[in-house]
Scaffold this motif. Sequence first.
Motif, PDB file in Angstrom:
ATOM      1  N   ARG A  17      -5.747 -13.100  -1.053  1.00  0.00           N
ATOM      2  CA  ARG A  17      -6.134 -11.906  -0.123  1.00  0.00           C
ATOM      3  C   ARG A  17      -6.606 -12.225   0.988  1.00  0.00           C
ATOM      4  NH1 ARG A  17      -7.727 -10.013  -5.118  1.00  0.00           N
ATOM      5  NH2 ARG A  17      -9.773  -9.683  -4.276  1.00  0.00           N
ATOM      6  N   ARG A 104       3.971 -13.114  -4.436  1.00  0.00           N
ATOM      7  CA  ARG A 104       4.502 -11.918  -5.432  1.00  0.00           C
ATOM      8  C   ARG A 104       3.947 -11.729  -6.449  1.00  0.00           C
ATOM      9  NH1 ARG A 104       8.850 -14.362  -2.460  1.00  0.00           N
ATOM     10  NH2 ARG A 104       9.493 -15.622  -4.464  1.00  0.00           N
ATOM     11  N   ARG A 105       3.386 -13.097  -7.012  1.00  0.00           N
ATOM     12  CA  ARG A 105       2.907 -12.712  -8.564  1.00  0.00           C
ATOM     13  C   ARG A 105       1.466 -11.927  -8.592  1.00  0.00           C
ATOM     14  NH1 ARG A 105      -0.078 -15.284 -12.336  1.00  0.00           N
ATOM     15  NH2 ARG A 105      -0.875 -16.963 -11.079  1.00  0.00           N
ATOM     16  N   GLN A 106       0.825 -12.523  -7.626  1.00  0.00           N
ATOM     17  CA  GLN A 106      -0.597 -11.961  -7.203  1.00  0.00           C
ATOM     18  C   GLN A 106      -0.433 -10.446  -6.480  1.00  0.00           C
ATOM     19  OE1 GLN A 106      -3.206 -13.011  -8.344  1.00  0.00           O
ATOM     20  NE2 GLN A 106      -2.289 -14.983  -9.111  1.00  0.00           N
ATOM     21  N   GLY A 107       0.706  -9.954  -6.120  1.00  0.00           N
ATOM     22  CA  GLY A 107       0.948  -8.591  -5.561  1.00  0.00           C
ATOM     23  C   GLY A 107       0.622  -8.540  -3.950  1.00  0.00           C
TER      24      GLY A 107
END
Length: 108
Positions: A17, A104-107
Amino acid sequence: MAERFGSFAEFWPFYLREHARPATRAVHVAGTWAGAALVLAAVLAGPWWLAVLAPVIGYGCAWISHMAIERNRPATFTYPAWSLLGDLRMAWLAATGRLGAELRRQGL
């Protein structure tokens, strides 16, 4: 940075992030690979000062990208070991073409 993490697995999503912008990730990855290349060159052939230059280049690129692009505080100051591990993991995922899937897996 008020969050506290008990493991690298907890830290990793936060790390990603903090590197949300593609340009930040690109500068980080370039700095990490440049630092790794300097260490390798020092070990294999070169003068010792190349190894000393490695963290200057690696962290310099990272910190500049946080100031100029991401506009946040580098996690290195609070989590130095996990931040280095995050840099290495992100650089490896980028080099192997798997960073996009991990984001993508972590949003992200």
